[in-house]
Enzyme design. Structure first.
Site, PDB file in Angstrom:
ATOM      1  N   GLN A 200      33.703   2.986   4.233  1.00 21.63           N
ATOM      2  CA  GLN A 200      34.641   2.078   3.572  1.00 21.63           C
ATOM      3  C   GLN A 200      34.059   1.635   2.236  1.00 21.63           C
ATOM      4  OE1 GLN A 200      37.616   1.635   4.171  1.00 21.63           O
ATOM      5  NE2 GLN A 200      38.387  -0.436   3.930  1.00 21.63           N
ATOM      6  N   HIS A 237      35.411   3.360   7.953  1.00 20.87           N
ATOM      7  CA  HIS A 237      35.921   4.686   7.596  1.00 20.87           C
ATOM      8  C   HIS A 237      36.979   4.438   6.530  1.00 20.87           C
ATOM      9  CE1 HIS A 237      37.582   8.848   9.120  1.00 20.87           C
ATOM     10  NE2 HIS A 237      37.293   8.837   7.828  1.00 20.87           N
ATOM     11  N   LEU A 238      36.828   5.050   5.369  1.00 20.73           N
ATOM     12  CA  LEU A 238      37.634   4.701   4.200  1.00 20.73           C
ATOM     13  C   LEU A 238      39.126   4.699   4.516  1.00 20.73           C
ATOM     14  CD1 LEU A 238      37.830   4.041   1.209  1.00 20.73           C
ATOM     15  CD2 LEU A 238      37.740   6.495   0.723  1.00 20.73           C
ATOM     16  N   HIS A 239      39.776   3.571   4.240  1.00 20.24           N
ATOM     17  CA  HIS A 239      41.213   3.458   4.481  1.00 20.24           C
ATOM     18  C   HIS A 239      41.791   2.287   3.697  1.00 20.24           C
ATOM     19  CE1 HIS A 239      39.524   0.492   7.266  1.00 20.24           C
ATOM     20  NE2 HIS A 239      40.723  -0.071   7.346  1.00 20.24           N
ATOM     21  N   PHE A 240      43.065   2.413   3.376  1.00 25.02           N
ATOM     22  CA  PHE A 240      43.885   1.336   2.845  1.00 25.02           C
ATOM     23  C   PHE A 240      44.959   1.031   3.880  1.00 25.02           C
ATOM     24  CE2 PHE A 240      42.071   3.542  -0.702  1.00 25.02           C
ATOM     25  CZ  PHE A 240      41.863   2.615  -1.711  1.00 25.02           C
TER      26      PHE A 240
END
Length: 440
Positions: A200, A237-240
């Site tokens: 993230q 964990h990369l997210h929008f």
């Protein structure tokens, strides 16, 4: 370390061993190499635009018929399909919601179902940058049925839709998936390059992708949000996140004052008369110029261990950024017991004015004064905010050129609410120097 809880965003987000061992090595139709070969999902390919006025024409892979706001209808149609399949943990449309009386129009929602199955967050909350850990829950563990579509840049610079496109495992796809614990209608997750398992942290590519989703949706009711680690992100964990809200967020109505314009035309403003200090970015010679200034600002905050939240509004035309300190106040025991009892972790939606409450008594007693006091605890002090702003301006090679221009959307602080300066005088949680912050 701050003790916090994560909200269940996927039906596969379970305690280790909760449902026993997986049969056949997986059996979940997940987003890992055990299940991906041969898998297909809808693909929306967007056209790269130079600015917000570029005309976008949609070309269907078969009929070549241009629908109106196709991505908007695609997202909602697929989301409703998952409702019919029973993939959500509760019916968010049944949650009580109201606009709190007052000048700001804070929105309160009673959502007792969202937090029924919380579990400890699986990372340190005092470090904005942390490595990805594949042993913890991440979005490659979600079932493919929770993914609505792939979202990628078009190869021929035309907007196209493919209803049954193979998943390219060599070119990690970006995907839009449901949040099974929705805050509002159409609540989804944008997961950039899902198979790469990025932690993230914002980079230029991921922020630009989020802006493109906002532009393509072309619906002012659709906003995207981002929470860094330390600012109440619960999964590394990369997210929008994104959802639809029919009324304006209070932050969208707050007045702003321009303080600088970059060489490529991006206007940067201070937010005025709002309980959380922050910056607004808009304009620019191109969408990519706007995105780069914002992402470079976020990268600066990340590298200096400063937690922050981002709201993308106005179909990508305006982006709000809030450095914050509430998790640190919790860790230092400086958050008030009254506010802790409300059990609201002020992430991007709450900071923007949408208060998601867990207890009926808090919902029934919700007031503008209470909302203001909670959010004021999140804000950096004026002194600390000016330090952070100077740090950011140095990183993006921008000069402070404050002028007297103030936006028309004037909100005056209600008389019975303490000013941010009064809150500052009672708070010590965010007065550490930059060196101390950076060493955490």
């Amino acid at each position: 370390m701050v003790k916090s809880v994560s909200t269940v965003v996927s039906n596969y987000q379970k305690e280790e061993g909760e449902d026993g061992a997986r049969l056949g090595g997986c059996g979940w139709n997940c987003f890992r190499m055990c299940c991906l070969p041969g898998s297909k999902l809808p693909l929306y390919a967007f056209k790269k635009v130079n600015n917000f006025d570029d005309e976008k024409e949609f070309v269907d892979s078969k009929s070549k018929t241009p629908p109106v706001k196709f991505l908007d209808s695609l997202l909602l149609g697929e989301w409703e399909d998952r409702v019919q399949k029973g993939l959500f943990r509760y019916d968010v449309t049944a949650c009580e919601t109201k606009v709190i009386p007052g000048k700001y129009g804070f929105i309160a929602q009673l959502n007792e179902g969202r937090h029924l199955k919380e579990r400890p967050t699986e990372f340190q909350d005092d470090k904005v940058l942390q490595p990805f850990d594949g042993n913890k829950f991440n979005f490659t563990k979600v079932g493919q049925e929770e993914v609505l579509f792939q979202f990628e840049e078009s190869k021929d610079n035309e907007v196209r839709f493919f209803p049954n496109a193979p998943i390219d495992t060599e070119h990690s796809p970006s995907v839009v998936a449901i949040n099974v614990s929705p805050i509002e209608y159409g609540h989804v997750l944008l997961i950039p390059r899902i198979i790469e398992c990025l932690p993230q942290r914002i980079d230029r590519d991921s922020l630009l992708l989020a802006l493109y989703l906002a532009v393509e949706a072309a619906n002012p009711c659709f906003r995207l949000g981002y929470n860094s680690l330390g600012a109440f992100a619960t999964i590394n964990h990369l997210h929008f996140q994104a959802y639809y809200l029919a009324v304006p967020f209070p932050i969208e109505k707050a007045p702003t004052k321009n303080i600088s314009t970059t060489r490529n035309g991006v206007n940067i403003s201070n937010i005025l008369n709002y309980p959380v200090r922050g910056l607004v970015f808009e304009g620019g010679d191109s969408l990519e110029d706007l995105s780069n200034v914002i992402s470079d600002t976020c990268i600066c905050l990340q590298e200096n261990n400063i937690p922050f939240n981002v709201l993308i509004a106005d179909s990508g035309r305006r982006v709000f950024l809030f450095p914050q300190c509430y998790a640190k106040k919790q860790a230092l025991g400086e958050a008030t017991a009254e506010l802790l009892d409300i059990q609201v972790n002020p992430a991007v939606w709450e900071i923007s004015g949408h208060m998601v409450l867990k207890k009926k008594e808090d919902y029934e007693g919700a007031s503008e004064e209470n909302a203001w006091r909670l959010l004021a605890e999140v804000s950096l002090s004026e002194e600390r905010f000016e330090e952070v702003r100077a740090l950011v301006f140095e990183a993006i090679s921008c000069t402070f050129t404050e002028n007297e221009t103030v936006s028309d959307d004037l909100l005056e602080k209600p008389d019975n609410i303490p000013s941010l300066e009064e809150v500052d005088s009672r708070s010590k949680g965010d007065r550490l120097s930059l060196n101390v912050i950076s060493s955490m």
